[in-house]
Design an enzyme around this catalytic site. Structure first.
Site, PDB file in Angstrom:
ATOM      1  NE  ARG A 198      39.240  34.568  34.749  1.00 19.73           N
ATOM      2  CZ  ARG A 198      39.728  33.414  35.238  1.00 19.73           C
ATOM      3  NH1 ARG A 198      39.252  32.268  34.822  1.00 19.73           N
ATOM      4  NH2 ARG A 198      40.685  33.421  36.136  1.00 19.73           N
ATOM      5  CB  SER A 222      46.468  41.979  38.690  1.00 15.91           C
ATOM      6  OG  SER A 222      45.818  40.781  38.996  1.00 15.91           O
ATOM      7  CG  ASP A 229      48.157  39.008  39.016  1.00 15.56           C
ATOM      8  OD1 ASP A 229      48.868  39.597  39.847  1.00 15.56           O
ATOM      9  OD2 ASP A 229      48.331  39.129  37.785  1.00 15.56           O
TER      10      ASP A 229
END
Length: 883
Positions: free
Chosen positions: A507, A568, A622
Site C-alpha cells: 500500500r 513488517s 507494522d
C-alpha cells in the site's frame, strides 16, 4: 357372446353402485389432499411443541430424545448382545457386525416366553427374569467369559436420561423399536435418517438437529427423536376428522382418549374399525339384507389380517366371501363388493394419515438442512406395511404427492428392532472408541495453567536476554531497537507519504495530519509471487513503480514529502532511518536483501527511477505503527500487538535496560520479534507432531516456532495436518483423504474463523468443508469444529502468556503494585476470529493479575502509524536542528 358382455356389464354396474353406496356412507373417511396438507401443518406444530422445554409438558406428541447421536457409517465392527422386549415373548441375540473388513451382520438368537405372571407382575420380577434368560443365553452360546456391549430394545414409550442406563448388566443402549428400524436401514443406506413402524402399533423417529431440542443440553450435532406420534390428536387436534366409528372404537379400548392417531392407523385397530362399520351398515339395512350375526357383534372378530386378505387384487372377493361366511353371514355378490370397498377406505385412510405425518417429518428435515430438494431414505417395519397387499404402494404415492421437493426411498427393515439395537450399540461403541482417540489428539493442544505460566516465564527470560549485550546474540527474541523515542503528543501536523509492505499486497498512502485529525488516501498494489521470490532489485524497483503510479494518481508528481516506510519483517536498526533485514518471513524470499539496509535499497531504486526525490525519515515495523496509531488516541498505549498473518509485539522500554543502545534517559520502542521465541527448543515440551510437520514443510524450517503456533499463516495448516491424521485413523471422512486435503495451504485460517462462528450451524460448516472437497457427515463437522477450536484456543492462550510477560515486565520496571496500560492491536486473526480476542484477554488477566490491560483495536495501524512516526521523528528532530 352377448350374454357374457351382459353379465360383465351387470357386474361392473353392480360394483359401481356398491362403491358409491359405501363412499356416501363413509364420506368422512375420504381425506382430500387439502385436508392432508392441513394435517401435515398440525403435526409440524405438534413436533415444535414437543421439542420445546416449556411446551413439551402439554404436547400430545412427546418428541422423546433417544440419546442416539449418530447413524452407522459402515465402519462398525465387533460382537454385541441384543435384547428385544415388546410382546408375548422376547428374544436374545448375539450379533456379529462387519467381520474381516466386510460390511455384513450375522445373528444368532433364542426366543424366551414371557409368562403372564411376569408381564403383569412388578418391574423387579420382570428384569430379574430378563437377566436370567440372558444368563442362560450366554451359557448356551459359550459367552460367559466375554464382556460384550448390550443393546436393549424396549418397545414402549420411555423417557431416557442417558444412553447407558445401568440395569446391573453392561447395557450400552436402550433402544425403541422405531429407532432400531432406522439404524438397521441406515447400516445398508447412509441416507436413512427416518424410521417408521406400521404394524400392531405405529410410530416414527428421525434425526433432529441438537440446536432444536430444548429438552437436551448442547447445540452440536444431531440426535434421534422418538416422536411417539400415536398420541397425535389426544389433545383434540384431530376431532374434525375422527368419525363416529373412531369414537366407538376408542371408548371400547383399554386406554380411552389416548393414542387416537394410532387407533386410526395401526394394525391393532384396523380390523375392529371395519367390524364396527359393517355392523352399522347392516343395522341400517345397507348390508346383508339387514341381517347380523353374533360374530359380527363380537369385538375383535375381524382382524387386520382379514382386511389384508379381503383387499388382495385377484382372490380378494373370494376371500371376502369366505371371511363373511365364517362370521355367520350370508353375503350376496354386492355385499362382498361393498365390504371389500369398506376395507379399502379404512386402510387407505390409514396410509393417508401416516403419509401426512411422515411428510411433515420430511419437510422438517429438508428445512433443517436448508435444502431446496431433499434426498433421503425412510426405514420401515411392521406387519401392516409388510403384509397388506396395497398399503406400501398407497403410502409411497401419497408421501411423494405431499412432498414433491423430497426424493424419498423406502427401505424395508430386516429384523429391524433387534438388529437395530445391536446397530445402536455398535455405533455407540464406535463413537465411544473414536471419541477417546479424538480426545487424545485434542488433549495435545490443551495447555494447563502451569504450562502457560511456564511460557510466560520463559518469554520473560528471553526478553531480558535480548536486551543484554552479552546474551543478545543467543536470544531467540531479538528485541530490536526501533529508535522511536516518543509517542504522538497531538502537535504533529503536515503531509506525509507512507509505504506499507508486509504481505502479498503493498500500500501507498498520503496521510494529512492536523489538530488531532488524520485524513488518508491510499492505493493497494499486488506483489506477484515471482517478485516476492525474485531478486531484491526487482522487488524494490516494483515498489518504486507503485509509488510513481500513486503520486501520478494523486497529482503529486515531483512533490517532496517526508516518507515513513512500514516494513513488517525483522530488521536490526542503528537509527530510525536505517534497517538491516535480519531474515524474510511470510513467504518472501527475494535474494540479496538479508543483511542489507532496506532503506538504502529503496533509495537506490528511487535513484534508478530518477523521477522524484523523497525524504525517507523512518523505517517502521507494522507493530510499532499499530502502537503509534493507538497512542495517538490513548496516551496510555505503550504496547503494540499484531495477531494476524504473522505475530509480533513492540513496547516502550526504559533506555537504561537497552544495553544495545547508548544512553540511559527516557524510553525507546523495542520491536521484540517474538515470533522467534522457542527457536532454541525452550517450548518443545508443548510442540506437537503437527507443529513439527508444519515447521518442516515451511520456507524457514526451525525458525519462528512461536509464530507458527500462534499466527494466522499457520493455524489452518496445523488444522489440515490434524484432519489428515484423524482421517488416516478412520476417525473422519470415512477414512477417505481427498486430494484437496492433501494440498498444503488449502485449509486457510479464515476457515477457522468461519467454522468457529457461534452463529454458524453445522450445516454451513459442512458446506465450507464441501468447498474443500471434503464430503463430511454431521459428526465429521463437529470434530472439525472441535479441532479448529483447540488449535485457535491454544494460539490465543500462548499469545496471552507472551503478553502477560510484557505487561508484568513493564509493571516491575516502573516499581508499581498495580499497572494500567493500553495495548494497540491489529491483525485479521484478532479482528475476525470469533473467540481469539476474548481468550487472549482472559489469559492475560489470569497470568498478570496486577495489570489492568485494555486492548484497543487499531484502525489502519500500519499506514497511519508510519506517518505518525515520521511526524513524531520530524518533531523530535526540529529542536536538534534549531540547536
Amino acid at each position: 357372446m352377448f350374454a357374457v358382455h351382459l353379465v360383465a356389464f351387470y357386474f361392473t354396474k353392480l360394483k359401481e353402485d356398491q362403491i358409491k353406496k359405501v363412499d356416501r356412507f363413509l364420506y368422512h373417511m375420504r381425506l382430500s389432499d387439502e385436508t392432508l396438507v392441513d394435517i401435515m401443518a398440525r403435526f409440524q406444530a405438534e413436533m415444535e411443541k414437543g421439542l420445546g422445554k416449556d411446551t413439551n409438558p402439554t404436547a400430545s406428541v412427546k418428541m422423546l430424545p433417544t440419546f442416539v447421536r449418530a447413524i452407522p457409517d459402515g465402519s462398525e465392527n465387533g460382537e454385541f448382545l441384543s435384547l428385544d422386549l415388546g410382546g408375548s415373548k422376547f428374544r436374545v441375540l448375539k450379533v456379529q457386525v462387519s467381520q474381516e473388513g466386510q460390511q455384513k451382520v450375522q445373528m444368532e438368537s433364542q426366543f424366551y416366553p414371557m409368562p403372564n405372571e411376569i408381564t403383569r407382575g412388578n418391574g423387579t420380577e420382570l428384569f430379574d427374569y430378563v437377566a436370567d434368560c440372558l444368563a442362560d443365553f450366554m451359557r448356551t452360546k459359550n459367552l460367559t467369559h466375554k464382556k460384550l456391549p448390550l443393546g436393549f430394545t424396549f418397545s414402549f414409550p420411555c423417557r431416557q436420561n442417558k444412553l447407558e442406563e445401568d440395569l446391573d448388566v453392561d447395557i450400552l443402549a436402550l433402544v425403541n423399536d422405531t429407532v432400531g428400524t432406522m439404524m438397521t436401514c441406515a447400516y445398508d443406506d447412509p441416507n436413512c435418517e427416518v424410521g417408521i413402524i406400521i404394524g400392531t402399533g405405529t410410530n416414527a423417529c428421525y434425526m433432529e438437529d441438537m440446536s432444536n431440542i430444548d429438552l437436551v443440553e448442547g447445540d452440536e450435532g444431531r440426535m434421534g427423536i422418538n416422536t411417539e406420534w400415536g398420541a397425535f390428536g389426544d389433545d383434540g387436534a384431530l376431532e374434525d376428522i375422527r368419525t363416529e366409528f373412531d369414537r366407538e372404537l376408542d371408548l371400547g379400548s383399554l386406554n380411552p382418549g389416548k393414542q387416537l392417531f394410532e387407533k386410526m392407523i395401526s394394525g391393532l385397530y384396523m380390523g375392529e374399525l371395519v367390524r364396527l362399520i359393517l355392523l352399522k351398515m347392516a343395522k341400517v339395512g345397507l348390508l346383508f339384507g339387514g341381517a347380523k350375526s353374533s360374530a359380527l357383534h363380537t369385538k375383535g372378530k375381524i382382524e387386520t389380517q382379514h382386511v389384508a386378505a379381503m383387499e388382495m387384487s385377484k382372490e380378494g372377493l373370494a376371500n371376502t366371501r369366505e371371511i363373511l361366511v365364517d362370521l355367520g353371514l350370508e353375503p350376496s355378490e354386492s355385499d362382498c363388493i361393498a365390504v371389500q370397498h369398506v376395507c379399502t377406505i379404512v386402510s387407505f385412510r390409514s396410509a393417508n394419515l401416516c403419509a401426512a405425518a411422515l411428510a411433515a417429518i420430511l419437510t422438517r428435515l429438508r428445512e433443517n438442512k436448508k435444502l431446496a430438494r431433499l434426498r433421503t431414505t425412510v426405514g420401515v417395519d411392521g406387519t401392516l406395511y409388510k403384509t397388506h397387499p396395497q398399503y406400501p404402494k398407497r403410502l409411497h404415492k401419497v408421501v411423494r404427492r405431499l412432498v414433491p421437493n423430497c426424493d424419498v426411498r423406502f427401505l424395508l427393515s430386516e429384523s429391524g428392532s433387534t438388529k437395530g439395537a445391536a446397530m445402536v450399540t455398535a455405533v455407540a461403541s464406535r463413537v465411544q472408541a473414536q471419541r477417546k482417540q479424538i480426545d487424545k489428539v485434542l488433549a495435545l493442544f490443551q495447555l494447563s495453567r502451569e504450562q502457560l505460566l511456564s511460557v510466560r516465564d520463559k518469554m520473560r527470560a528471553e526478553l531480558e536476554y535480548g536486551l543484554k549485550k552479552k546474551t543478545h546474540a543467543l536470544a531467540t527474541v531479538k528485541m530490536l531497537p526501533t529508535y522511536v523515542y516518543g509517542m504522538p503528543d497531538g502537535t504533529e501536523k503536515g503531509k506525509f507519504l507512507a509505504l506499507d509492505l508486509g504481505g502479498t499486497n503493498f500500500r501507498v498512502l498520503l496521510v494529512k495530519i492536523r489538530r488531532r485529525s488524520v485524513r488518508m488516501y491510499n492505493k493497494i498494489f499486488a506483489i506477484p509471487l515471482e517478485i516476492m521470490q525474485g531478486t531484491g532489485e526487482e522487488l524494490f524497483d516494483h515498489i518504486v513503480q507503485c509509488i510513481a503510479d500513486f503520486l501520478d494518481y494523486m497529482g503529486l508528481k515531483g512533490a517532496q514529502l517526508p516518507l515513513g516506510f512500514t516494513f513488517s519483517f525483522p530488521c536490526r536498526q542503528t537509527c530510525i532511518d536505517k534497517g538491516t533485514l535480519v531474515g524474510w518471513t511470510k513467504g518472501f524470499k527475494a535474494t540479496d536483501c538479508e543483511g542489507e539496509d532496506v532503506v538504502d535499497m529503496l533509495r537506490e531504486a528511487i535513484k534508478r527511477r530518477n523521477e522524484f526525490d523523497l525524504d525517507i525519515v523512518a523505517i517502521v515495523n507494522d507493530t510499532v505503527g499499530t502502537m503509534m496509531t493507538c497512542g495517538y488516541e490513548d496516551p496510555r498505549c505503550e504496547i503494540g500487538l499484531i495477531a494476524g498473518t504473522g505475530s509480533n509485539v513492540c513496547y516502550m522500554e526504559e533506555m537504561r535496560n537497552i544495553e544495545l543502545v547508548d544512553g540511559d534517559e527516557g524510553r525507546m520502542c523495542i520491536n521484540t520479534e517474538w515470533g522467534g521465541f522457542g527457536d532454541n527448543g525452550c517450548i518443545d515440551d508443548i510442540r506437537t507432531q503437527y507443529d513439527k510437520e508444519v515447521d518442516e514443510g515451511s520456507l524457514n524450517a526451525g525458525k519462528q516456532r512461536y509464530e507458527k503456533m500462534t499466527s494466522g499463516m499457520y493455524l489452518g495448516e496445523i488444522v489440515r495436518r490434524i484432519l489428515i491424521d484423524l482421517t488416516r485413523q478412520g476417525l473422519l471422512f470415512r477414512g477417505q483423504i481427498s486430494e484437496r486435503l492433501r494440498t498444503r495451504g488449502i485449509f486457510e485460517t479464515k476457515f477457522l474463523s468461519q467454522i468457529e462462528s457461534d452463529r454458524l450451524a453445522l450445516l454451513q460448516v459442512r458446506r465450507i468443508l464441501q468447498q474443500l472437497g471434503l464430503d463430511s457427515t454431521c459428526e465429521d463437522s463437529i470434530v472439525v469444529k472441535e479441532v479448529c477450536g483447540a488449535v485457535s484456543r491454544r494460539a490465543a492462550q500462548m499469545c496471552g502468556a507472551g503478553m502477560a510477560a510484557i505487561v508484568e515486565k513493564r509493571r516491575e520496571d516502573q516499581g508499581l503494585q498495580h499497572f494500567k496500560v493500553t495495548v494497540g492491536v491489529d491483525g485479521t486473526l484478532y479482528k475476525l476470529h470469533p473467540h481469539f480476542s476474548r481468550i487472549l484477554q482472559e489469559t492475560v488477566k489470569d497470568l498478570a493479575p496486577q495489570c489492568d490491560v485494555t486492548f484497543m483495536l487499531s484502525e489502519d495501524g500500519s499506514g497511519k502509524g508510519a506517518a505518525l512516526i515520521t511526524a513524531v521523528a520530524k518533531r523530535l528532530q526540529q529542536p536538534q536542528k534549531d540547536n
